[in-house]
Design an enzyme around this catalytic site. Structure first.
Site, PDB file in Angstrom:
ATOM      1  CG  LEU A  33     -59.781  53.693   0.628  1.00  0.00           C
ATOM      2  CD1 LEU A  33     -59.341  54.289   1.968  1.00  0.00           C
ATOM      3  CD2 LEU A  33     -58.580  53.508  -0.284  1.00  0.00           C
ATOM      4  CG  HIS A  34     -60.525  47.002  -1.624  1.00  0.00           C
ATOM      5  ND1 HIS A  34     -59.341  46.377  -1.311  1.00  0.00           N
ATOM      6  CD2 HIS A  34     -60.372  47.505  -2.867  1.00  0.00           C
ATOM      7  CE1 HIS A  34     -58.527  46.484  -2.342  1.00  0.00           C
ATOM      8  NE2 HIS A  34     -59.109  47.172  -3.298  1.00  0.00           N
ATOM      9  CG  HIS A  37     -57.079  50.316  -0.742  1.00  0.00           C
ATOM     10  ND1 HIS A  37     -58.307  50.086  -1.327  1.00  0.00           N
ATOM     11  CD2 HIS A  37     -56.251  50.665  -1.757  1.00  0.00           C
ATOM     12  CE1 HIS A  37     -58.222  50.309  -2.634  1.00  0.00           C
ATOM     13  NE2 HIS A  37     -56.985  50.644  -2.925  1.00  0.00           N
ATOM     14  CD  GLN A  61     -53.033  55.685 -12.112  1.00  0.00           C
ATOM     15  OE1 GLN A  61     -52.415  56.448 -11.380  1.00  0.00           O
ATOM     16  NE2 GLN A  61     -53.272  54.432 -11.767  1.00  0.00           N
ATOM     17  CE  LYS A 151     -56.446  43.563  -8.579  1.00  0.00           C
ATOM     18  NZ  LYS A 151     -56.360  44.930  -9.002  1.00  0.00           N
TER      19      LYS A 151
HETATM   20  O1  PAF Z   1     -52.637  51.432  -7.522  1.00  0.00           O
HETATM   21  C1  PAF Z   1     -53.183  52.555  -7.479  1.00  0.00           C
HETATM   22  O2  PAF Z   1     -54.191  52.768  -6.816  1.00  0.00           O
HETATM   23  C2  PAF Z   1     -52.583  53.687  -8.301  1.00  0.00           C
HETATM   24  O3  PAF Z   1     -52.029  53.213  -9.487  1.00  0.00           O
HETATM   25  C3  PAF Z   1     -51.572  54.547  -7.526  1.00  0.00           C
HETATM   26  C4  PAF Z   1     -50.337  53.761  -7.132  1.00  0.00           C
HETATM   27  C5  PAF Z   1     -52.230  55.118  -6.278  1.00  0.00           C
HETATM   28  C6  PAF Z   1     -51.109  55.714  -8.401  1.00  0.00           C
HETATM   29  O4  PAF Z   1     -52.179  56.509  -8.791  1.00  0.00           O
END
Ligand code: PAF
Length: 280
Positions: A33-34, A37, A61, A151
């Site tokens: 986190l930064h 977030h 993903q 972003k």
């Molecule tokens: O943007 C992200 O950090 C990811 O793509 C998300 C939305 C948490 C899904 O894993």
């Protein structure tokens, strides 16, 4: 802040809180986190009585498994940041909790055109994985608002479409990109940049600003070429410099006077892939 690793436990807790009258704002993340977030957590806190954040590095993903292996993990520091920001609930599931029967067993969604361009074209399968995990998280958390960072502009569009396809009554709130002093968009991936790469990377934002500022005076093709040349001169490998309709990401060959636009760039510096965008 209450931390849950188990789906049944978090579901029980959230439904109890909802019965007490809470409304739920949700910030899904992959951790590391930064301030970007944290700005989503803060916005969600202003607008909801229960703020839920998830940290889950979603394997489905990552089209590039090396990228997954190298994705920064800093759970202890993340927890500290969330505590300071006043987050109420953290969901921290294991992969086996989210995909108990394997990664292929959960519904995926077809995002059509949105999955065929820009990030979709460069990272085949990426948005299928994002849609799969966010659908799963939304079914678990059942928030009334979802907070996303601009972003990842194309991801925001994909997730808006997901919410439509799932027929959810859910507000999707897109929050401005947080930037370093030199304009570099904050990103978990920035941690992997060396000091000199970090300095050079600010050129991406400079290119976006020039695309924005030259819209009255130049053709996009000319500005695009200038940006590609500048990125190359700084040692970045450009994946795309694109202009699109900000409403549906229809790619544009030139500046429009009657449509909201977004300029988007993806480029690699060394092994690190960076993306950014600006609204015009
Ligand atoms: O943007 C992200 O950090 C990811 O793509 C998300 C939305 C948490 C899904 O894993």
């Amino acid at each position: 802040m209450v931390i849950f690793k188990n789906i049944n436990d978090i579901k029980k807790y959230i439904s109890l809180k909802k019965a007490e009258g809470c409304n739920v704002g949700f910030v899904p993340t992959m951790g590391a986190l930064h301030a970007g977030h944290i700005s989503l957590i803060e916005k969600s806190k202003q607008e909801n009585t229960l703020v839920v954040c998830s940290i889950f590095v979603n394997p489905t993903q990552f089209n590039d498994k090396k990228d997954l292996e190298k994705y920064p993990v800093s759970t202890e520091a993340d927890i500290e940041l969330l505590l300071t920001a006043g987050c109420d609930v953290l969901f921290l599931p294991a992969v086996s909790e989210i995909y108990p029967d394997g990664e292929g067993h959960f519904k995926t969604y077809d995002f059509g055109y949105l999955d065929s361009i820009l990030e979709g074209a460069q990272r085949p399968g990426h948005f299928r994985g994002v849609g799969q995990v966010v659908a799963r998280l939304l079914e678990i958390v059942e928030p009334s608002s979802l907070y996303l960072g601009q972003k990842d502009y194309q991801q925001c569009m994909v997730l808006k479409k997901l919410v439509e396809m799932m027929e959810l009554k859910l507000n999707v709130i897109i929050c401005p990109t947080m930037r370093e002093a030199d304009g570099l968009a904050m990103s978990s991936r920035n941690r992997r940049l060396t000091e000199s790469q970090r300095v050079i990377s600010a050129v991406i934002y400079q290119c976006l600003v020039s695309i924005q500022s030259k819209q009255q005076t130049d053709r996009f093709a000319i500005v695009k070429k200038e940006c590609e040349d500048l990125l190359a001169a700084k040692g970045l490998a450009t994946e795309y410099v694109a202009l699109a309709d900000a409403r549906d990401l229809t790619l544009l060959g030139d500046y429009q006077t009657d449509a909201p636009m977004v300029a988007l760039i993806a480029a690699r510096i060394g092994e690190i892939r960076l993306i950014d965008n600006i609204l015009l």
